[in-house]
Design a protein around this motif. Structure first.
Motif: not given
Length: 96
Positions: A36-40, A46-58, A60-70
């Motif tokens: 996530m720190s290396n994500l550009q 017409g948009m400030e950033s590519d939300l699909g890539s950034t939101a998808g990474k976040w 994925g990280a959140l879901l990975g955290f939840i699954v590993l926590s369970l």
């Protein structure tokens, strides 16, 4: 004086599996932070950033955290359930 209660072989195995999983969890979370720190963000007209890539990474990280926590909670529960018990208290006669 009574000796210290020891874990059974299954209890020791459950505890070591839990310890190993905790190490993996720390490594996986550090890897998520590193990715996530290396994500550009790529500018799109017409948009400030590519939300699909950034939101998808976040996401994925959140879901990975939840699954590993369970999984960690389940393994921790098994390690807790197989802990050595104090035999004096299980008999029901407590002395004050």
């Amino acid at each position: 004086m009574e000796g210290k209660a020891n874990r059974s072989l299954g209890g020791k195995l459950a505890l070591w599996v839990f310890y190993a999983f905790c190490g993996y969890f720390v490594w996986a979370m550090a890897r998520y932070v590193w990715v996530m720190s290396n994500l550009q963000s790529v500018p799109v007209p017409g948009m400030e950033s590519d939300l699909g890539s950034t939101a998808g990474k976040w996401l994925g990280a959140l879901l990975g955290f939840i699954v590993l926590s369970l999984v960690g909670v389940i393994l921790g529960g098994i390690a807790w359930y197989t802990r050595p018990r104090d035999i004096r208290r299980e008999g029901g006669s407590e002395s004050c």
